[in-house]
Scaffold this motif. Structure first.
Motif, PDB file in Angstrom:
ATOM      1  N   MET A  51       0.825  -1.204   0.000  1.00 52.36           N
ATOM      2  CA  MET A  51       0.000   0.000   0.000  1.00 52.36           C
ATOM      3  C   MET A  51       0.858   1.253   0.000  1.00 52.36           C
ATOM      4  O   MET A  51       1.831   1.353   0.757  1.00 52.36           O
ATOM      5  CB  MET A  51      -0.909   0.036   1.235  1.00 52.36           C
ATOM      6  N   ALA A  52       0.498   2.206  -0.859  1.00 49.18           N
ATOM      7  CA  ALA A  52       1.109   3.531  -0.829  1.00 49.18           C
ATOM      8  C   ALA A  52       0.446   4.318   0.292  1.00 49.18           C
ATOM      9  O   ALA A  52      -0.747   4.621   0.231  1.00 49.18           O
ATOM     10  CB  ALA A  52       0.912   4.242  -2.162  1.00 49.18           C
ATOM     11  N   ALA A  53       1.232   4.648   1.325  1.00 47.88           N
ATOM     12  CA  ALA A  53       0.678   5.306   2.510  1.00 47.88           C
ATOM     13  C   ALA A  53       0.687   6.822   2.408  1.00 47.88           C
ATOM     14  O   ALA A  53       0.145   7.506   3.272  1.00 47.88           O
ATOM     15  CB  ALA A  53       1.481   4.875   3.750  1.00 47.88           C
ATOM     16  N   GLN A  54       1.296   7.377   1.353  1.00 47.09           N
ATOM     17  CA  GLN A  54       1.438   8.832   1.242  1.00 47.09           C
ATOM     18  C   GLN A  54       0.098   9.517   1.048  1.00 47.09           C
ATOM     19  O   GLN A  54      -0.816   8.991   0.401  1.00 47.09           O
ATOM     20  CB  GLN A  54       2.366   9.180   0.069  1.00 47.09           C
ATOM     21  N   LEU A  55       0.001  10.741   1.605  1.00 47.32           N
ATOM     22  CA  LEU A  55      -1.185  11.565   1.479  1.00 47.32           C
ATOM     23  C   LEU A  55      -0.897  12.727   0.531  1.00 47.32           C
ATOM     24  O   LEU A  55       0.117  13.417   0.679  1.00 47.32           O
ATOM     25  CB  LEU A  55      -1.604  12.116   2.845  1.00 47.32           C
ATOM     26  N   LEU A  56      -1.779  12.948  -0.421  1.00 43.49           N
ATOM     27  CA  LEU A  56      -1.596  14.045  -1.371  1.00 43.49           C
ATOM     28  C   LEU A  56      -2.065  15.366  -0.767  1.00 43.49           C
ATOM     29  O   LEU A  56      -3.126  15.417  -0.134  1.00 43.49           O
ATOM     30  CB  LEU A  56      -2.395  13.766  -2.648  1.00 43.49           C
ATOM     31  N   PRO A  57      -1.310  16.449  -0.958  1.00 43.05           N
ATOM     32  CA  PRO A  57      -1.788  17.775  -0.520  1.00 43.05           C
ATOM     33  C   PRO A  57      -3.033  18.179  -1.312  1.00 43.05           C
ATOM     34  O   PRO A  57      -3.300  17.654  -2.399  1.00 43.05           O
ATOM     35  CB  PRO A  57      -0.616  18.709  -0.850  1.00 43.05           C
ATOM     36  N   GLY A  58      -3.793  19.112  -0.748  1.00 39.65           N
ATOM     37  CA  GLY A  58      -5.036  19.526  -1.393  1.00 39.65           C
ATOM     38  C   GLY A  58      -4.840  20.283  -2.691  1.00 39.65           C
ATOM     39  O   GLY A  58      -5.656  20.194  -3.602  1.00 39.65           O
ATOM     40  N   ASP A  59      -3.722  21.013  -2.813  1.00 35.06           N
ATOM     41  CA  ASP A  59      -3.479  21.844  -3.988  1.00 35.06           C
ATOM     42  C   ASP A  59      -2.786  21.029  -5.076  1.00 35.06           C
ATOM     43  O   ASP A  59      -1.592  20.726  -4.990  1.00 35.06           O
ATOM     44  CB  ASP A  59      -2.605  23.058  -3.602  1.00 35.06           C
ATOM     45  N   ARG A  60      -3.533  20.675  -6.113  1.00 32.79           N
ATOM     46  CA  ARG A  60      -2.980  19.834  -7.182  1.00 32.79           C
ATOM     47  C   ARG A  60      -1.884  20.531  -7.982  1.00 32.79           C
ATOM     48  O   ARG A  60      -1.087  19.878  -8.651  1.00 32.79           O
ATOM     49  CB  ARG A  60      -4.094  19.412  -8.139  1.00 32.79           C
ATOM     50  N   ASP A  61      -1.870  21.856  -7.944  1.00 38.02           N
ATOM     51  CA  ASP A  61      -0.879  22.603  -8.725  1.00 38.02           C
ATOM     52  C   ASP A  61       0.393  22.894  -7.931  1.00 38.02           C
ATOM     53  O   ASP A  61       1.312  23.524  -8.454  1.00 38.02           O
ATOM     54  CB  ASP A  61      -1.484  23.934  -9.195  1.00 38.02           C
ATOM     55  N   SER A  62       0.448  22.430  -6.698  1.00 39.69           N
ATOM     56  CA  SER A  62       1.597  22.754  -5.850  1.00 39.69           C
ATOM     57  C   SER A  62       2.771  21.814  -6.116  1.00 39.69           C
ATOM     58  O   SER A  62       2.600  20.680  -6.577  1.00 39.69           O
ATOM     59  CB  SER A  62       1.203  22.668  -4.376  1.00 39.69           C
ATOM     60  N   ALA A  63       3.958  22.299  -5.792  1.00 34.20           N
ATOM     61  CA  ALA A  63       5.162  21.481  -5.934  1.00 34.20           C
ATOM     62  C   ALA A  63       5.124  20.248  -5.029  1.00 34.20           C
ATOM     63  O   ALA A  63       5.506  19.144  -5.468  1.00 34.20           O
ATOM     64  CB  ALA A  63       6.404  22.330  -5.650  1.00 34.20           C
ATOM     65  N   PRO A  64       4.669  20.363  -3.748  1.00 33.91           N
ATOM     66  CA  PRO A  64       4.589  19.158  -2.912  1.00 33.91           C
ATOM     67  C   PRO A  64       3.675  18.081  -3.500  1.00 33.91           C
ATOM     68  O   PRO A  64       3.988  16.889  -3.410  1.00 33.91           O
ATOM     69  CB  PRO A  64       4.033  19.692  -1.587  1.00 33.91           C
ATOM     70  N   TYR A  65       2.569  18.492  -4.108  1.00 35.48           N
ATOM     71  CA  TYR A  65       1.671  17.522  -4.741  1.00 35.48           C
ATOM     72  C   TYR A  65       2.407  16.761  -5.845  1.00 35.48           C
ATOM     73  O   TYR A  65       2.357  15.520  -5.904  1.00 35.48           O
ATOM     74  CB  TYR A  65       0.454  18.244  -5.302  1.00 35.48           C
ATOM     75  N   ARG A  66       3.081  17.496  -6.713  1.00 37.34           N
ATOM     76  CA  ARG A  66       3.798  16.856  -7.825  1.00 37.34           C
ATOM     77  C   ARG A  66       4.914  15.955  -7.313  1.00 37.34           C
ATOM     78  O   ARG A  66       5.163  14.871  -7.863  1.00 37.34           O
ATOM     79  CB  ARG A  66       4.352  17.927  -8.768  1.00 37.34           C
ATOM     80  N   GLU A  67       5.581  16.395  -6.265  1.00 37.80           N
ATOM     81  CA  GLU A  67       6.690  15.614  -5.717  1.00 37.80           C
ATOM     82  C   GLU A  67       6.204  14.294  -5.116  1.00 37.80           C
ATOM     83  O   GLU A  67       6.790  13.232  -5.358  1.00 37.80           O
ATOM     84  CB  GLU A  67       7.410  16.440  -4.650  1.00 37.80           C
TER      85      GLU A  67
END
Length: 546
Positions: free
Chosen positions: A323-339
């Motif tokens: 299972m991928a345990a990572q949580l995506l940030p709410g902002d799809r356009d943000s650098a953390p989301y892409r990372e």
């Protein structure tokens, strides 16, 4: 034969009456009475096997007694049902007592849901009743605006593992086995409807250690099918290979369940923790910092995953990844989301290239990106990839990765262990920390590593300090202080209790086999649950934002 059942927790009287009917209790009593001695026997066999390894110094290998099963090229598991043939992405750690998330997952585009009474769930009486009732409602079409069960993602029901008991029910003067309690009630209330809708009944089986345990489950399935008037083989089960001893018996496990098998699954953190469980006192099996040195690219985990794929596909079974345990940030356009998305994609691509037929994610936002990733490589499944080029030796499976211990890794493990205990004390089976979901699997590896590093007096890479109980005590105070921002007095006390319990569990002379068993039998946990029942505290406590 007598049965005792604790009355309903406050506020769940209607759910209690729905689940615990006269007929369901008769069925459950018969199930438990039929298999209780066999359950005790396999638990004693675990102890005996561990004792033999400790006294002899032996290492596990592929068993000579079952060589004929492995060498016979002709047997296959029964054909995989249609609804399991193209299950690329399941939602994992889905505790069914969390009604809101359960409903969101039912309406998601996932192909399967790991309906989890085990790792991602805290088995309080409230949670078990609420979770069983929510599954009942989903299967019986009682949730407004939720899809019919034939149209929803397929339910992969995960009862508790053999080490867990149900405190609130006794049969013949003995507490009932946790998995029999969960499985029996799920099958009695939902088995026929799931079969009629071509949507099950399908199960995940946790923490199986040998083919003898798979044989017991197969007997339970056959008995249940006969009792409920269901066709032989309609129950299908995916076995999680999350114990190092089971890795040497994968073909035998499939063979024992061949009428009922839906394949095998990889569980990276429980599997890694099992090395400490079985060999942790041996310095040759010192497991380095998981945050830095342990991942699916290392030989022992890569070999285990590749052998699982090869074994399943050779026998016509599905092989699923972790299972991928990572949580995506709410902002799809943000650098953390892409990372984060790029990191999950990279790791899941390793599993796809190894030949898995599917895997799990926690964040519902990862479902569509991961399905697209799968569709780039295969439309249905990868069972045609037999991996005949692969040879995995016992040495490969037992090869510890190189590396040491970092202060960050030590503090991270301490934080996860404390927060897991704190979550259990509030009736939650998982929590969020540093951008990902944590559950009993990550708690197991966290407390296992701290126990082992203390046992072997391991030095920190950062400054050469030795990991001792004294150092861990000081770091518990430091970590607890960091976690106590904006906390109430009650939360501070509960976190302090969790810190004390964590120190206790990592300081034991003998390694406690399962943290969940240790906590579930601990007076502190039991007392906290009875107190919550007495005061009528809500079962669904908001998760802290950490």
């Amino acid at each position: 034969m007598g049965m005792e059942l604790v009355p309903s927790p406050p506020g769940l009287e209607a759910e209690y009456r729905t689940i615990f009917t006269a007929n369901s209790l008769v069925f459950l009593q018969e199930l438990v009475s039929t298999f209780d001695e066999e359950v005790d026997k396999i638990l004693r066999q675990r102890i005996s096997r561990k004792t033999h390894l400790d006294l002899s110094g032996d290492l596990p290998g592929f068993c000579d007694d079952t060589a004929s099963v492995r060498s016979d090229p002709n047997w296959r598991v029964s054909p995989v049902p249609r609804r399991l043939q193209r299950r690329h992405v399941d939602v994992g750690d889905l505790a069914p007592c969390d009604t809101q998330r359960f409903l969101q997952a039912l309406s998601s585009p996932a192909q399967g849901l790991q309906v989890d009474f085990d790792d991602g769930n805290c088995p309080t009486y409230q949670n078990q009743i609420k979770g069983l009732h929510n599954v009942y409602r989903a299967v019986h079409g009682q949730f407004p605006n939720a899809p019919m069960i034939s149209q929803a993602p397929v339910l992969m029901l995960r009862p508790r593992a053999w080490n867990m008991v149900e405190h609130n029910m006794m049969v013949c003067g003995k507490e009932v086995s946790g998995p029999l309690f969960d499985f029996g009630l799920l099958m009695f209330h939902c088995g026929q409807l799931l079969f009629d809708s071509q949507s099950g009944p399908f199960f995940y089986l946790s923490k199986v250690e040998s083919h003898l345990e798979a044989r017991l489950w197969n007997s339970i399935f056959l008995w249940t099918e006969q009792k409920l008037g269901l066709p032989v083989g309609c129950i299908k089960a995916t076995v999680l290979i999350e114990n190092v001893l089971a890795a040497f018996e994968m073909e035998e496990i499939l063979y024992e369940l061949r009428e009922h098998s839906a394949g095998l699954n990889c569980g990276i953190w429980d599997y890694s923790a099992s090395f400490v469980n079985k060999f942790g006192h041996r310095k040759a099996f010192l497991l380095p910092d998981r945050s830095k040195y342990v991942n699916m690219e290392k030989l022992f985990l890569r070999s285990y995953m590749e052998l699982l794929v090869q074994t399943c596909h050779r026998r016509g079974a599905l092989a699923t990844g972790g299972m991928a345990a990572q949580l995506l940030p709410g902002d799809r356009d943000s650098a953390p989301y892409r990372e984060i998305l790029a990191n999950v994609t990279r790791l899941k691509l390793l599993e796809i290239r190894a030949g898995v037929d599917g895997f799990m994610v926690y964040d519902l936002g990862l479902i569509k990106p991961m399905q697209k990733l799968f569709q780039l490589h295969t439309h249905d499944n990868q069972m045609h990839r037999l991996r005949d080029d692969l040879t995995v030796s016992p040495g490969d499976l037992l090869s510890m990765p190189a590396g040491g211990v970092t202060l960050f890794g030590l503090k991270y493990n301490i934080a996860v262990g404390i927060l897991f205990i704190e979550a259990w004390l509030t009736g939650r089976g998982h929590f969020f920390y540093r951008g990902q979901v944590e559950d009993s699997a990550t708690a197991e590896i966290s407390r296992s590593q701290v126990w082992q590093w203390i046992r072997h007096q391991t030095e920190l890479e950062d400054d050469g300090r030795v990991v001792t109980r004294g150092l861990v005590t000081a770091l518990i105070r430091e970590v607890t202080g960091e976690l106590l921002h904006n906390s109430t007095v009650r939360e501070e006390r509960r976190l302090a209790t969790a810190g004390s319990m964590f120190l206790e569990v990592v300081g034991h002379r003998e390694f406690p086999e399962f943290i969940t068993t240790y906590l579930y039998l601990d007076h502190t946990f039991i007392a906290s649950q009875y107190h919550r029942q007495e005061v009528g505290e809500a079962w669904n406590i908001p998760r802290p934002k950490l």
